[in-house]
Design an enzyme around this catalytic site. Sequence first.
Site, short mmCIF file in Angstrom:
data_model
loop_
_atom_site.label_atom_id
_atom_site.label_comp_id
_atom_site.label_asym_id
_atom_site.label_seq_id
_atom_site.Cartn_x
_atom_site.Cartn_y
_atom_site.Cartn_z
N ASN A 1 5.52 -10.61 -0.44
CA ASN A 1 6.47 -11.06 -0.32
C ASN A 1 6.83 -11.97 -0.70
OD1 ASN A 1 6.84 -12.40 1.83
ND2 ASN A 1 5.76 -10.41 2.83
N GLY B 1 0.49 -2.66 4.06
CA GLY B 1 0.46 -1.68 3.15
C GLY B 1 -0.27 -2.60 2.17
N ASP C 1 -0.63 -5.48 0.55
CA ASP C 1 -0.39 -6.50 1.02
C ASP C 1 -1.20 -7.23 1.49
OD1 ASP C 1 -0.22 -9.27 1.13
OD2 ASP C 1 1.78 -9.50 0.68
N GLY D 1 5.88 0.96 -1.77
CA GLY D 1 6.30 1.44 -0.77
C GLY D 1 7.68 1.01 0.38
#
Length: 177
Positions: free
Chosen positions: A24, A32, A34, A123
């Site tokens: 992000n 998720g 990340d 997602g």
Amino acid sequence: MERIKVVLGDITEQKVDVIVNAANPSLMGGGGVDGAIHRKGGPSILEECKQIIKKIGHLATGKAVITKGGNLPAKYVIHTVGPIWGGGSYDEEEVLRSSYQESLRLAKENNLKRVAFPSISTGAYGYPKELAAPVAVSAVSDFLDKNPEIDEVRFVLFNNDTYSVYENALKRGGGLL
Ligand code: AR6
């Protein structure tokens, strides 16, 4: 396109030159893929992200930056920010395409030849995977056509459903239906 592969698995376990993170704009981690990359890669990745954010403020959607891979088998991580799905009339397709191509441009610039991507934006960001997969495949395929330096791009899909959708998109060569 033989240089594109679709595999079922966890991107944090891929032994490639670079894996791509669906991040992000803050680059401060998240859920998720990340979350999984930062957990497995360790704190050095977040440290590098902080340095980058000091310089650029935030990472715009469709753009990409690179850090080392910390404890991951991959030597590097490219962090990109895909579009948040807003129904399809907010340039989502163009931004998604840009995320894939900016990531590949950075891989090429850094002489990294084997790249693994997750299914960006499908997602938490809500992009329907049936619509995202053909965009992803065609963005990658167009880049590879013009850039023989990249040897392999692997889409690493986390569940059977997403795997099938990407497999079909690849069979169709990235064209929509
Ligand atoms: N390996 C491969 N794919 C994975 C893994 C994994 N270990 N874990 C999840 N996926 P998402 P987005 C799949 O939500 O939609 C974060 O909080 C997952 O099943 O990770 O781009 C960021 O910080 C899905 O198919 O990314 C942002 O705030 C795909 O990865 C936001 O989520 C992408 O899902 C980004 O949302």
